[in-house]
Design an enzyme around this catalytic site. Structure first.
Site, PDB file in Angstrom:
ATOM      1  CB  ILE A   1      -0.320  62.873  50.447  1.00 55.32           C
ATOM      2  CG1 ILE A   1      -0.248  63.692  49.157  1.00 55.32           C
ATOM      3  CG2 ILE A   1      -1.771  62.701  50.897  1.00 55.32           C
ATOM      4  CD1 ILE A   1      -1.000  63.096  47.986  1.00 55.32           C
TER       5      ILE A   1
ATOM      6  CE  LYS B   1      -1.215  59.018  50.299  1.00 58.23           C
ATOM      7  NZ  LYS B   1      -2.434  58.975  51.143  1.00 58.23           N
TER       8      LYS B   1
ATOM      9  CB  THR C   1      -6.376  59.849  57.162  1.00 53.67           C
ATOM     10  OG1 THR C   1      -5.177  59.195  56.752  1.00 53.67           O
ATOM     11  CG2 THR C   1      -6.176  60.493  58.525  1.00 53.67           C
TER      12      THR C   1
ATOM     13  CE1 TYR D   1      -2.316  56.092  48.875  1.00 54.56           C
ATOM     14  CE2 TYR D   1      -4.682  56.160  49.265  1.00 54.56           C
ATOM     15  CZ  TYR D   1      -3.405  55.933  49.728  1.00 54.56           C
ATOM     16  OH  TYR D   1      -3.210  55.546  51.017  1.00 54.56           O
TER      17      TYR D   1
END
Length: 365
Positions: free
Chosen positions: A261, A222, A108, A194
């Site tokens: 998250i 995540k 992001t 992740y």
């Protein structure tokens, strides 16, 4: 002449003599028994940039307690450099509205479009300005183990509280390679792994995570595969954050996730806090789902970048290859803001549609 002749003799005598290779040794090397690459991996016993005196050193247990973590957007100036003034405002809005941590340079935040110098600078800046109020998690993962090690060393050296690590993407590796990759970075400090197969092209299956969980530095996962996978972990007492905004409410309240998250919390942090952290609120979750669907109609962060520009909290500058959503989608966002309430969104300016000519696309940055 005699002196010159003597000098030439000395040169000839000092010339190195190369011996012919021993043919038997060559044969032995070619036919030696193959050994697993795992045997050649050197443990990270010496980390030159690691320091136990870093002022923001934290423990994995502190990271495990975090619930709302925002993957913060990186705003830009018209020439493509970081707009640190706008960035600081964004982080402050997150802190004021309940975010407990920010991930710097994530997908992001467009870490994939940063040089490592930019990346580490932004992590250090965030620590120096906000490290006392919010946990700073640096996205220092890479598909190159060497780069992941170096970036993580630097990230902890400038004070980040934890690292976020993805599995090697594009040039995928074997199960043994995945374990070796993560084992190379876990000793450095608190780490979140992740898992997002839609971006990496390779799932990290639970049996690998179970192996890595032997490290005391693994703070959690995540997870973007879905809530069934999340429940596999939480049923065994592992810490998991939902990586899917559209599933995070149910992940939190029905499947045992610690929190989320989030991308959406860049826009409506207080609502995300209420939906995922305070109490189970299916009505609020249903209210947010159209916004979340709008955000992810194109690959993240295209929707978020467009929305924040329309809210006037960042300049309408895009680093290519990202470009804004088309005009009709920008009109849809204005209507969504009105339905949800402008007061729930970050910033104080009126939301605007913006014309195509208002956006600046930067190819060299």
């Amino acid at each position: 002449m005699a002196i010159l002749k003597s000098y030439c003799v000395c040169l000839r005598e000092s010339t190195p003599k190369f011996l012919r290779p021993n043919l038997y040794d060559n044969y032995r090397r070619r036919n030696a028994k193959w050994k697993s690459p795992q045997a050649a991996v050197i443990p990270c016993t010496h980390l030159p940039m690691r320091s136990f005196e870093v002022k923001n050193r934290t423990s994995p247990e502190d990271i495990k307690s975090l619930r709302l973590i925002t993957v913060i957007k990186t705003p830009y100036l018209p020439d493509g450099r970081f707009d640190l003034e706008a960035y600081d405002d964004l982080v402050n809005m997150q802190i004021e509205n309940g975010a407990e941590a920010v991930i710097v340079g994530g997908t992001t935040g467009e870490g994939q479009l940063m040089s490592w110098d930019e990346h580490i600078m932004l992590i250090g800046h965030t620590v120096n300005c906000f490290g006392g109020s919010v946990k700073v998690i640096g996205n220092t993962g890479s598909n190159s183990t060497r780069e992941a090690i170096h970036a993580t060393e630097q990230g902890f050296a400038v004070g980040m509280h934890a690292a976020l690590h993805i599995n090697p993407y594009y040039g995928k590796t074997s199960v043994e390679g995945l374990i070796s990759h993560f084992d190379s970075v876990l000793p450095m400090g608190p780490t979140i792994i992740y898992n997002v197969p839609s971006r990496t092209g390779q799932d990290i299956p639970p049996h690998i995570i179970n192996t890595l969980a032997e490290s005391p530095n693994l703070a959690g996962i995540k997870e973007c595969v879905g809530n069934d996978r999340i429940e596999q972990y939480t049923g065994n007492g592992m810490v998991v954050w939902s990586g899917n905004d559209d599933q995070c409410h149910d992940a939190r309240w029905s499947h045992g996730a610690t929190g989320v998250i989030s991308v959406t919390s860049n826009l409506v942090p207080s609502l995300c806090e209420n939906s995922c952290l305070e109490v189970k609120n299916t009505a609020l979750n249903a209210k947010l789902l159209p916004l979340i669907e709008w955000l992810f109609q194109e690959p993240n962060p295209v929707g978020l970048n467009t929305a924040l520009a329309q809210l006037g909290v960042v300049r309408p500058v895009f680093r290519l290859p990202y470009v804004p959503l088309p005009f009709e989608k920008r009109v849809e966002f204005v209507n969504l803001v009105k339905e949800i309430g402008r007061e729930n969104f970050v910033g104080k300016k009126e939301v605007q549609v913006l014309d195509d000519d208002d956006f600046i696309l930067v190819g060299r940055y």
